[in-house]
Design a protein around this motif. Structure first.
Motif, PDB file in Angstrom:
ATOM      1  N   ILE A   1       8.653 -12.372  -2.139  1.00 54.93           N
ATOM      2  CA  ILE A   1       8.116 -11.026  -1.963  1.00 54.93           C
ATOM      3  C   ILE A   1       7.114 -11.032  -0.812  1.00 54.93           C
ATOM      4  N   LEU A   2       7.470 -10.418   0.285  1.00 59.74           N
ATOM      5  CA  LEU A   2       6.628 -10.415   1.479  1.00 59.74           C
ATOM      6  C   LEU A   2       5.564  -9.324   1.388  1.00 59.74           C
ATOM      7  N   LEU A   3       4.378  -9.654   1.874  1.00 58.03           N
ATOM      8  CA  LEU A   3       3.288  -8.676   2.009  1.00 58.03           C
ATOM      9  C   LEU A   3       2.919  -8.009   0.687  1.00 58.03           C
ATOM     10  N   LYS A   4       3.096  -8.719  -0.416  1.00 58.94           N
ATOM     11  CA  LYS A   4       2.884  -8.125  -1.738  1.00 58.94           C
ATOM     12  C   LYS A   4       1.434  -7.664  -1.939  1.00 58.94           C
ATOM     13  N   GLU A   5       0.470  -8.464  -1.526  1.00 57.91           N
ATOM     14  CA  GLU A   5      -0.929  -8.078  -1.710  1.00 57.91           C
ATOM     15  C   GLU A   5      -1.247  -6.789  -0.958  1.00 57.91           C
ATOM     16  N   ARG A   6      -0.719  -6.669   0.233  1.00 60.37           N
ATOM     17  CA  ARG A   6      -0.955  -5.472   1.048  1.00 60.37           C
ATOM     18  C   ARG A   6      -0.301  -4.245   0.412  1.00 60.37           C
ATOM     19  N   ILE A   7       0.908  -4.413  -0.075  1.00 57.93           N
ATOM     20  CA  ILE A   7       1.622  -3.308  -0.709  1.00 57.93           C
ATOM     21  C   ILE A   7       0.931  -2.901  -2.003  1.00 57.93           C
ATOM     22  N   ASP A   8       0.541  -3.891  -2.812  1.00 60.52           N
ATOM     23  CA  ASP A   8      -0.115  -3.592  -4.082  1.00 60.52           C
ATOM     24  C   ASP A   8      -1.452  -2.889  -3.863  1.00 60.52           C
ATOM     25  N   ALA A   9      -2.165  -3.264  -2.809  1.00 66.20           N
ATOM     26  CA  ALA A   9      -3.451  -2.623  -2.514  1.00 66.20           C
ATOM     27  C   ALA A   9      -3.253  -1.155  -2.164  1.00 66.20           C
ATOM     28  N   LEU A  10      -2.203  -0.847  -1.429  1.00 70.08           N
ATOM     29  CA  LEU A  10      -1.909   0.546  -1.092  1.00 70.08           C
ATOM     30  C   LEU A  10      -1.586   1.349  -2.351  1.00 70.08           C
ATOM     31  N   ALA A  11      -0.767   0.756  -3.232  1.00 73.34           N
ATOM     32  CA  ALA A  11      -0.395   1.455  -4.458  1.00 73.34           C
ATOM     33  C   ALA A  11      -1.598   1.654  -5.378  1.00 73.34           C
ATOM     34  N   ALA A  12      -2.504   0.669  -5.394  1.00 77.09           N
ATOM     35  CA  ALA A  12      -3.668   0.745  -6.273  1.00 77.09           C
ATOM     36  C   ALA A  12      -4.680   1.782  -5.837  1.00 77.09           C
ATOM     37  N   THR A  13      -4.665   2.120  -4.558  1.00 79.90           N
ATOM     38  CA  THR A  13      -5.677   3.038  -4.018  1.00 79.90           C
ATOM     39  C   THR A  13      -5.112   4.406  -3.653  1.00 79.90           C
ATOM     40  N   HIS A  14      -3.830   4.640  -3.923  1.00 82.27           N
ATOM     41  CA  HIS A  14      -3.222   5.934  -3.604  1.00 82.27           C
ATOM     42  C   HIS A  14      -2.328   6.368  -4.765  1.00 82.27           C
ATOM     43  N   SER A  15      -2.676   7.474  -5.369  1.00 83.20           N
ATOM     44  CA  SER A  15      -1.947   7.954  -6.542  1.00 83.20           C
ATOM     45  C   SER A  15      -0.547   8.462  -6.217  1.00 83.20           C
ATOM     46  N   ASN A  16      -0.267   8.707  -4.944  1.00 77.23           N
ATOM     47  CA  ASN A  16       1.052   9.215  -4.551  1.00 77.23           C
ATOM     48  C   ASN A  16       2.032   8.104  -4.206  1.00 77.23           C
ATOM     49  N   VAL A  17       1.693   6.847  -4.528  1.00 76.57           N
ATOM     50  CA  VAL A  17       2.570   5.716  -4.228  1.00 76.57           C
ATOM     51  C   VAL A  17       2.882   4.952  -5.517  1.00 76.57           C
ATOM     52  N   LYS A  18       4.156   4.700  -5.757  1.00 78.86           N
ATOM     53  CA  LYS A  18       4.573   3.875  -6.886  1.00 78.86           C
ATOM     54  C   LYS A  18       5.514   2.790  -6.372  1.00 78.86           C
ATOM     55  N   VAL A  19       5.229   1.526  -6.731  1.00 78.11           N
ATOM     56  CA  VAL A  19       6.021   0.395  -6.255  1.00 78.11           C
ATOM     57  C   VAL A  19       6.662  -0.321  -7.439  1.00 78.11           C
ATOM     58  N   THR A  20       7.958  -0.593  -7.326  1.00 71.00           N
ATOM     59  CA  THR A  20       8.698  -1.343  -8.336  1.00 71.00           C
ATOM     60  C   THR A  20       9.349  -2.540  -7.668  1.00 71.00           C
ATOM     61  N   TYR A  21       9.163  -3.714  -8.254  1.00 66.50           N
ATOM     62  CA  TYR A  21       9.772  -4.931  -7.726  1.00 66.50           C
ATOM     63  C   TYR A  21      10.972  -5.329  -8.589  1.00 66.50           C
TER      64      TYR A  21
ATOM     65  N   LEU B   1       3.373 -16.113  22.281  1.00 65.19           N
ATOM     66  CA  LEU B   1       3.067 -16.318  20.870  1.00 65.19           C
ATOM     67  C   LEU B   1       1.693 -16.971  20.772  1.00 65.19           C
ATOM     68  N   ILE B   2       0.753 -16.289  20.097  1.00 67.78           N
ATOM     69  CA  ILE B   2      -0.622 -16.806  20.037  1.00 67.78           C
ATOM     70  C   ILE B   2      -1.009 -17.280  18.637  1.00 67.78           C
ATOM     71  N   ALA B   3      -0.170 -16.993  17.634  1.00 62.19           N
ATOM     72  CA  ALA B   3      -0.445 -17.488  16.288  1.00 62.19           C
ATOM     73  C   ALA B   3       0.844 -17.479  15.484  1.00 62.19           C
ATOM     74  N   LYS B   4       0.955 -18.438  14.568  1.00 65.71           N
ATOM     75  CA  LYS B   4       2.140 -18.567  13.719  1.00 65.71           C
ATOM     76  C   LYS B   4       1.664 -18.985  12.335  1.00 65.71           C
ATOM     77  N   GLU B   5       1.936 -18.152  11.330  1.00 63.68           N
ATOM     78  CA  GLU B   5       1.408 -18.385   9.986  1.00 63.68           C
ATOM     79  C   GLU B   5       2.537 -18.356   8.954  1.00 63.68           C
ATOM     80  N   PRO B   6       2.890 -19.493   8.358  1.00 65.09           N
ATOM     81  CA  PRO B   6       3.912 -19.494   7.308  1.00 65.09           C
ATOM     82  C   PRO B   6       3.441 -18.645   6.113  1.00 65.09           C
ATOM     83  N   ILE B   7       4.352 -17.821   5.573  1.00 68.80           N
ATOM     84  CA  ILE B   7       3.990 -17.040   4.396  1.00 68.80           C
ATOM     85  C   ILE B   7       4.958 -17.270   3.230  1.00 68.80           C
TER      86      ILE B   7
END
Length: 293
Positions: free
Chosen positions: A197-217, A46-52
């Motif tokens: 909600i884990l990895l929300k920024e990463r998921i939202d970025a994918l949805a914002a830049t790809h028209s074939n992805v829709k995310v509902t929370y 284990l080389i890094a540990k980051e609380p999220i």
């Protein structure tokens, strides 16, 4: 002093059977070469540990070859192991194993990342949560869940709860990394609170830049200002967000046992897919339309 996993005997029948309680190695046409082996345990540092969040962290483990990626085919997982179970009659400690899907980018070199939620009754999650940087964890894999091929379905729905988003993200990013893959993806991601909600920024970025992805929370316990869906996942929510059952659609489901039971039903006792029940059965989905990760 760095904590190492106790010695692992890879030929142990008990360890092997326990290790495959959720995952089964499958023969596939995938040609990707992994640094890991499904038959041999490797102790990784284990080389890094980051609380999220309040009970979840990202753990980065170092690979033997710092110039290579972990090389997991999509969709697959690795398996973690540690001698933290019951004490056997001969005085040895039984091995506990759990599968996890790395969330690091596919081309990440020299490491992979796991997101692990520390459940109160989670033996392995609590063990990983207790690791410090410099400690070691036994890992093996990959174990292939299915061999994803571009455009094999026109629409894929993903129903995820908590850390069940990890295998969904692996498939989603594989789809979006290929300009020739035109698959439309609908994600329904359920959590208790907004902070969960884990990895929300990463998921939202994918949805914002790809028209074939829709995310509902959807949140079980939302704040008053929450504008998304609330409560448990229901048949109505699935009907609103998922592609209807057809030969051109597929629904992936991954989450904690109560969610699996309500949405799709659990896997069979032998860890095969089993029958479809719950909300998806109510809506007309059959085992041909659903895959439980």
């Amino acid at each position: 002093m760095a904590k190492r996993a106790l010695p692992v005997v890879s030929g142990s029948a008990g360890g092997l059977l326990a290790g495959l309680y959720l995952l089964r190695a499958q023969t596939t046409t995938v040609q990707m070469v992994s640094q890991l082996s499904p038959k041999v345990w490797a102790e990784l540092k284990l080389i890094a540990k980051e609380p999220i969040s309040h009970n979840t962290a990202k753990y980065r483990f170092e690979l033997p070859d710092k110039a290579a990626s972990v090389g997991l085919p999509v969709a697959s997982a690795i398996q973690t192991g540690a001698h933290i179970g019951e004490v056997k009659d001969d005085g040895t400690v039984s091995m506990v194993t759990r599968p996890y899907t790395p969330i690091s980018p596919k081309g990440a070199l020299g490491y992979f990342d796991l997101v692990v939620k520390d459940y109160p009754d989670g033996i392995m999650s609590s063990h990983i949560s207790g690791l410090s940087v410099g400690d070691f964890l036994a890992v093996r894999g990959p174990f292939v869940k299915f061999d994803y091929q571009a455009n094999f379905k026109k629409q894929i729905g993903m129903v995820a709860g908590g850390t069940g988003i990890a295998p969904m993200l692996q498939v989603l990013e594989e789809i979006l990394s290929n300009p020739e893959d035109k698959t439309k993806v609908s994600v329904l991601f359920a959590n208790v609170t907004q902070e969960d909600i884990l990895l929300k920024e990463r998921i939202d970025a994918l949805a914002a830049t790809h028209s074939n992805v829709k995310v509902t929370y959807v949140l079980d316990r939302p704040r008053s200002a929450w504008q998304g869906k609330s409560g448990f996942v229901t048949a109505e929510m699935l009907m609103d967000t998922m592609p209807p059952p057809s030969a051109d659609s597929w629904i992936l489901v991954c989450g904690p046992p109560p969610m699996m039971k309500a949405v799709s039903g659990p896997k069979a006792k032998d860890f095969t897919q089993g029958e479809v029940s719950g909300c998806l059965k109510e809506l007309g989905y059959t085992p041909e339309h659903v895959f439980k990760l």
